[in-house]
Design a protein around this motif. Structure first.
Motif, PDB file in Angstrom:
ATOM      1  N   SER A  20       0.834  -1.195   0.000  1.00  0.00           N
ATOM      2  CA  SER A  20       0.000   0.000   0.000  1.00  0.00           C
ATOM      3  C   SER A  20       0.874   1.252   0.000  1.00  0.00           C
ATOM      4  CB  SER A  20      -0.924   0.003   1.224  1.00  0.00           C
ATOM      5  OG  SER A  20      -1.706   1.182   1.240  1.00  0.00           O
ATOM      6  N   ASP A  21       1.964   1.222   0.787  1.00  0.00           N
ATOM      7  CA  ASP A  21       2.882   2.365   0.846  1.00  0.00           C
ATOM      8  C   ASP A  21       3.490   2.665  -0.513  1.00  0.00           C
ATOM      9  OD1 ASP A  21       2.491   2.790   3.529  1.00  0.00           O
ATOM     10  OD2 ASP A  21       4.346   1.815   4.181  1.00  0.00           O
ATOM     11  N   ASP A  22       3.990   1.626  -1.172  1.00  0.00           N
ATOM     12  CA  ASP A  22       4.604   1.807  -2.490  1.00  0.00           C
ATOM     13  C   ASP A  22       4.110   0.681  -3.402  1.00  0.00           C
ATOM     14  OD1 ASP A  22       6.068   2.156  -4.740  1.00  0.00           O
ATOM     15  OD2 ASP A  22       8.034   2.179  -3.775  1.00  0.00           O
ATOM     16  N   PRO A  23       3.005   0.933  -4.132  1.00  0.00           N
ATOM     17  CA  PRO A  23       2.387  -0.135  -4.939  1.00  0.00           C
ATOM     18  C   PRO A  23       3.277  -0.680  -6.057  1.00  0.00           C
ATOM     19  CG  PRO A  23       0.883   1.710  -4.627  1.00  0.00           C
ATOM     20  CD  PRO A  23       2.218   2.170  -4.157  1.00  0.00           C
ATOM     21  N   LEU A  24       4.306   0.066  -6.457  1.00  0.00           N
ATOM     22  CA  LEU A  24       5.209  -0.460  -7.492  1.00  0.00           C
ATOM     23  C   LEU A  24       5.873  -1.745  -7.012  1.00  0.00           C
ATOM     24  CD1 LEU A  24       6.415   0.021 -10.323  1.00  0.00           C
ATOM     25  CD2 LEU A  24       8.327   1.192  -9.194  1.00  0.00           C
ATOM     26  N   ARG A  25       5.960  -1.919  -5.696  1.00  0.00           N
ATOM     27  CA  ARG A  25       6.565  -3.134  -5.137  1.00  0.00           C
ATOM     28  C   ARG A  25       5.801  -4.388  -5.547  1.00  0.00           C
ATOM     29  NH1 ARG A  25       7.426  -0.287   0.760  1.00  0.00           N
ATOM     30  NH2 ARG A  25       9.486   0.617   0.362  1.00  0.00           N
ATOM     31  N   MET A  26       4.511  -4.239  -5.864  1.00  0.00           N
ATOM     32  CA  MET A  26       3.739  -5.402  -6.331  1.00  0.00           C
ATOM     33  C   MET A  26       4.290  -5.881  -7.681  1.00  0.00           C
ATOM     34  SD  MET A  26      -0.175  -4.426  -5.205  1.00  0.00           S
ATOM     35  CE  MET A  26      -0.315  -2.862  -6.058  1.00  0.00           C
ATOM     36  N   MET A  27       4.579  -4.922  -8.553  1.00  0.00           N
ATOM     37  CA  MET A  27       5.174  -5.273  -9.851  1.00  0.00           C
ATOM     38  C   MET A  27       6.584  -5.823  -9.665  1.00  0.00           C
ATOM     39  SD  MET A  27       3.105  -4.855 -12.408  1.00  0.00           S
ATOM     40  CE  MET A  27       4.290  -4.953 -13.755  1.00  0.00           C
ATOM     41  N   ARG A  28       7.324  -5.262  -8.715  1.00  0.00           N
ATOM     42  CA  ARG A  28       8.681  -5.740  -8.458  1.00  0.00           C
ATOM     43  C   ARG A  28       8.657  -7.175  -7.929  1.00  0.00           C
ATOM     44  NH1 ARG A  28      13.094  -2.614  -7.987  1.00  0.00           N
ATOM     45  NH2 ARG A  28      13.779  -3.510  -6.010  1.00  0.00           N
ATOM     46  N   ALA A  29       7.668  -7.485  -7.081  1.00  0.00           N
ATOM     47  CA  ALA A  29       7.539  -8.847  -6.551  1.00  0.00           C
ATOM     48  C   ALA A  29       7.355  -9.834  -7.704  1.00  0.00           C
ATOM     49  CB  ALA A  29       6.365  -8.941  -5.582  1.00  0.00           C
ATOM     50  N   ILE A  30       6.465  -9.480  -8.624  1.00  0.00           N
ATOM     51  CA  ILE A  30       6.179 -10.355  -9.755  1.00  0.00           C
ATOM     52  C   ILE A  30       7.379 -10.418 -10.692  1.00  0.00           C
ATOM     53  CG2 ILE A  30       4.713 -10.589 -11.808  1.00  0.00           C
ATOM     54  CD1 ILE A  30       2.387  -9.559 -10.015  1.00  0.00           C
ATOM     55  N   ARG A  31       8.053  -9.304 -10.868  1.00  0.00           N
ATOM     56  CA  ARG A  31       9.254  -9.288 -11.697  1.00  0.00           C
ATOM     57  C   ARG A  31      10.335 -10.201 -11.127  1.00  0.00           C
ATOM     58  NH1 ARG A  31      14.572  -6.397 -11.016  1.00  0.00           N
ATOM     59  NH2 ARG A  31      13.517  -4.430 -10.563  1.00  0.00           N
ATOM     60  N   PHE A  32      10.569 -10.140  -9.802  1.00  0.00           N
ATOM     61  CA  PHE A  32      11.582 -11.009  -9.192  1.00  0.00           C
ATOM     62  C   PHE A  32      11.166 -12.479  -9.283  1.00  0.00           C
ATOM     63  CE2 PHE A  32      13.002  -7.162  -6.680  1.00  0.00           C
ATOM     64  CZ  PHE A  32      14.248  -7.075  -7.296  1.00  0.00           C
ATOM     65  N   ALA A  33       9.873 -12.744  -9.119  1.00  0.00           N
ATOM     66  CA  ALA A  33       9.391 -14.125  -9.250  1.00  0.00           C
ATOM     67  C   ALA A  33       9.690 -14.644 -10.658  1.00  0.00           C
ATOM     68  CB  ALA A  33       7.896 -14.190  -8.967  1.00  0.00           C
ATOM     69  N   SER A  34       9.523 -13.767 -11.657  1.00  0.00           N
ATOM     70  CA  SER A  34       9.714 -14.165 -13.043  1.00  0.00           C
ATOM     71  C   SER A  34      11.192 -14.250 -13.421  1.00  0.00           C
ATOM     72  CB  SER A  34       9.006 -13.160 -13.964  1.00  0.00           C
ATOM     73  OG  SER A  34       8.749 -13.719 -15.225  1.00  0.00           O
ATOM     74  N   THR A  35      11.998 -13.294 -12.969  1.00  0.00           N
ATOM     75  CA  THR A  35      13.407 -13.270 -13.391  1.00  0.00           C
ATOM     76  C   THR A  35      14.291 -14.180 -12.544  1.00  0.00           C
ATOM     77  OG1 THR A  35      13.812 -11.298 -12.026  1.00  0.00           O
ATOM     78  CG2 THR A  35      13.263 -10.936 -14.346  1.00  0.00           C
ATOM     79  N   LEU A  36      13.947 -14.340 -11.257  1.00  0.00           N
ATOM     80  CA  LEU A  36      14.775 -15.169 -10.375  1.00  0.00           C
ATOM     81  C   LEU A  36      14.219 -16.575 -10.196  1.00  0.00           C
ATOM     82  CD1 LEU A  36      15.585 -12.600  -7.500  1.00  0.00           C
ATOM     83  CD2 LEU A  36      16.970 -13.146  -9.514  1.00  0.00           C
ATOM     84  N   GLY A  37      12.965 -16.783 -10.623  1.00  0.00           N
ATOM     85  CA  GLY A  37      12.343 -18.095 -10.422  1.00  0.00           C
ATOM     86  C   GLY A  37      11.942 -18.325  -8.980  1.00  0.00           C
ATOM     87  N   PHE A  38      11.644 -17.237  -8.237  1.00  0.00           N
ATOM     88  CA  PHE A  38      11.261 -17.331  -6.825  1.00  0.00           C
ATOM     89  C   PHE A  38       9.743 -17.454  -6.686  1.00  0.00           C
ATOM     90  CE2 PHE A  38      14.988 -15.492  -4.182  1.00  0.00           C
ATOM     91  CZ  PHE A  38      15.897 -16.227  -4.918  1.00  0.00           C
ATOM     92  N   THR A  39       9.317 -17.888  -5.493  1.00  0.00           N
ATOM     93  CA  THR A  39       7.894 -17.992  -5.168  1.00  0.00           C
ATOM     94  C   THR A  39       7.518 -16.850  -4.241  1.00  0.00           C
ATOM     95  OG1 THR A  39       7.982 -20.398  -5.332  1.00  0.00           O
ATOM     96  CG2 THR A  39       6.126 -19.454  -4.115  1.00  0.00           C
ATOM     97  N   ILE A  40       6.409 -16.168  -4.559  1.00  0.00           N
ATOM     98  CA  ILE A  40       5.926 -15.119  -3.658  1.00  0.00           C
ATOM     99  C   ILE A  40       5.204 -15.783  -2.499  1.00  0.00           C
ATOM    100  CG2 ILE A  40       4.487 -13.058  -3.436  1.00  0.00           C
ATOM    101  CD1 ILE A  40       4.832 -12.637  -6.474  1.00  0.00           C
ATOM    102  N   GLU A  41       5.657 -15.501  -1.296  1.00  0.00           N
ATOM    103  CA  GLU A  41       5.079 -16.101  -0.081  1.00  0.00           C
ATOM    104  C   GLU A  41       3.574 -15.806  -0.022  1.00  0.00           C
ATOM    105  OE1 GLU A  41       3.944 -15.202   4.205  1.00  0.00           O
ATOM    106  OE2 GLU A  41       4.572 -13.705   2.739  1.00  0.00           O
ATOM    107  N   LYS A  42       2.774 -16.758   0.485  1.00  0.00           N
ATOM    108  CA  LYS A  42       1.307 -16.688   0.409  1.00  0.00           C
ATOM    109  C   LYS A  42       0.730 -15.386   0.954  1.00  0.00           C
ATOM    110  CE  LYS A  42      -2.962 -19.101   1.596  1.00  0.00           C
ATOM    111  NZ  LYS A  42      -3.652 -17.850   1.961  1.00  0.00           N
ATOM    112  N   ASN A  43       1.154 -14.961   2.150  1.00  0.00           N
ATOM    113  CA  ASN A  43       0.601 -13.729   2.726  1.00  0.00           C
ATOM    114  C   ASN A  43       0.891 -12.539   1.830  1.00  0.00           C
ATOM    115  OD1 ASN A  43      -0.376 -15.085   4.926  1.00  0.00           O
ATOM    116  ND2 ASN A  43       1.394 -14.661   6.225  1.00  0.00           N
ATOM    117  N   SER A  44       2.073 -12.575   1.217  1.00  0.00           N
ATOM    118  CA  SER A  44       2.482 -11.494   0.334  1.00  0.00           C
ATOM    119  C   SER A  44       1.646 -11.497  -0.943  1.00  0.00           C
ATOM    120  CB  SER A  44       3.975 -11.648   0.010  1.00  0.00           C
ATOM    121  OG  SER A  44       4.520 -10.441  -0.432  1.00  0.00           O
ATOM    122  N   LEU A  45       1.384 -12.688  -1.490  1.00  0.00           N
ATOM    123  CA  LEU A  45       0.573 -12.811  -2.700  1.00  0.00           C
ATOM    124  C   LEU A  45      -0.862 -12.367  -2.435  1.00  0.00           C
ATOM    125  CD1 LEU A  45       0.927 -13.732  -5.640  1.00  0.00           C
ATOM    126  CD2 LEU A  45       0.124 -15.994  -4.948  1.00  0.00           C
TER     127      LEU A  45
END
Length: 474
Positions: free
Chosen positions: A167-192
């Motif tokens: 909520s503070d910085d909504p661009l972080r939502m796109m960054r989360a998805i970008r890291f999941a895609s580029t690093l092959g990481f899983t977004i933790e459930k609460n975060s998703l």
């Protein structure tokens, strides 16, 4: 935990920064992506961020003096940051800070803080680790949120409560998805779950910043990872709703069509195995964008999508405008790819005439190979025999196109007779007749009526000009 920096190619630089900080009674830490990539043994970034609990600008100025008095220090007083370009590196220095946000802005109010405060404001635990350059504990890892464990497990987690972080910085939502895609990481459930909840907040972020992250997703090894996450969290509907319109399968009289959204994701993944060209990948993303508005069930025929390539090409411009993407040659390239995306497939299924091949060469020009790369990526059938058949057909058409090109030279077509020559032949001034005759020459060459040759073109123009009541001067 101590990080061994003795083999690091920037060790000498880190030692110098450590000494400068000590001389000026300042703390200094390496933070962010450089630390993450170092621990992941990824290729070292050329951007290195340093945090001090004192004045970041003063530290940058002192470091620059030691490196080379001629180095320019770029200062950004509003953010309390300074940047130095040194060799192939960009070194950014900032004072540790606390941040607080207002509801309708992602620009925080900032006040000085400790290294711990600075780590709390970071987006993810894997980016919240710091390496101390203090002379007494040089190389010590400071990891208050267990980032190294999350790094090893491939988990994306926010340092603080995720809904507040996004909520503070909504661009972080796109960054989360970008890291999941580029690093092959899983977004933790609460975060998703928090991204789903806060998705609408993305509207306060500039489209330019969103597209920086989106294009990094598009350039990842398997873009569908990020694109699926955007769809699942509701972000795709807010950013490119036209793609969401492709979702779903309808059935009429027992006849169905494929889900064009998931088909599109497959095509993007397929093309990404063969090219890093961003706009060719975008062409794959938008190649079927016109199918939702053109979808129709025709009795006795089944589902049709007539003209979807033409409409998709037109839609591309409005999508690029809305997303603040380049509107010059890059957009025109994507438009062309979308418009031509079904043409080679039609040639494969028909007994392709030389005329049809010449026209495709004329329209595709220098992008012919890219168009074939897109069409091959569009083969998503799971039937291996069908796949093999399509690929062989493509190879056959590619050979025929090469033969036609060598014979007729219509790729990047330049007319064998110019408008000026036509004017001189008939003592004409610029006018509609010149355009008509030039167009007739082009059509005659594409139809194979005459060769792509100036002598044949001149004779053809004389014959056609007579039909218009014009006589050559010779």
């Amino acid at each position: 935990m101590k990080i061994n920096l003795t083999q690091n190619k920037n060790l000498k630089l880190f030692k110098l920064i450590s000494e400068v900080a000590a001389q000026n009674n300042q703390s200094v830490y390496i933070v962010g992506g450089y630390v993450r990539d170092l621990l992941m043994k990824r290729k070292a970034s050329t951007d290195i961020d340093f945090v001090t609990e004192q004045n970041g600008i003063a530290l940058a100025q002192n470091v620059a003096l030691e490196l080379d008095p001629k180095i320019k220090v770029s200062i950004f007083k509003t953010y309390g940051t300074a940047m130095i370009k040194y060799k192939d590196l960009e070194l950014e220095f900032v004072g540790a800070r606390k941040e607080s946000y207002h509801e309708n802005s992602r620009k925080p109010e900032v006040e000085g803080g400790t290294i711990e405060d600075d780590q709390k404001r970071r987006d993810f635990t894997i980016n919240a680790m710091a390496i101390s350059l203090h002379q007494d504990h040089f190389g010590e890892l400071i990891d208050p949120f267990n980032g190294i464990d999350h790094l090893q497990k491939g988990i994306l987690k926010t340092p603080l409560e995720p809904a507040q972080t996004y909520s503070d910085d909504p661009l972080r939502m796109m960054r989360a998805i970008r890291f999941a895609s580029t690093l092959g990481f899983t977004i933790e459930k609460n975060s998703l779950d928090a991204i789903r909840k806060e998705a609408e907040r993305i509207k306060i972020v500039s489209m330019e910043r969103i597209m920086v992250e989106f294009n990094k997703i598009m350039l990842s090894k398997k873009p569908s990872v990020g694109l699926r996450l955007m769809e699942e969290t509701g972000l795709m509907k807010l950013i490119i709703p036209e793609l969401i319109e492709l979702k779903g399968v309808e059935e009429v009289e027992g006849q169905t069509h494929k889900d064009n959204f998931y088909h599109t994701l497959e095509v993007v993944d397929n093309i990404s195995e063969n090219t890093d060209h961003l706009w060719l990948r975008w062409s794959a993303l938008l190649h079927d964008i016109g199918k939702a508005p053109t979808k129709k069930f025709v009795e006795g025929t089944g589902w049709t999508f007539h003209g979807h390539e033409f409409l998709g090409s037109k839609m591309t411009k409005s999508i690029f405008q809305r997303l603040k993407l380049p509107l010059g040659s890059d957009m025109k390239y994507v438009q062309k790819m979308v418009k031509l995306s079904s043409r080679p497939i039609a040639l494969i299924t028909d007994d392709a005439s030389d005329s049809a091949l010449r026209r495709l060469l004329f329209d595709a020009g220098e992008d012919m190979e890219d168009l074939f790369t897109l069409c091959k990526a569009d083969i998503t059938t799971k039937n291996s025999k069908k796949q093999e058949k399509f690929k062989k057909n493509f190879e056959y058409v590619a050979v025929k196109i090469k033969e036609v090109e060598e014979k007729d030279q219509v790729r990047n077509f330049q007319p064998p007779i110019s408008g000026e020559e036509i004017m001189a032949m008939f003592d004409l001034k610029p006018g509609r007749e010149i355009g008509i005759l030039k167009e007739k020459v082009k059509e005659a060459i594409l139809e194979g009526e005459i060769a792509n040759d100036s002598h044949e073109a001149k004779n053809f123009v004389i014959a056609e000009a007579e039909k218009l009541g014009l006589k050559a001067l010779f």
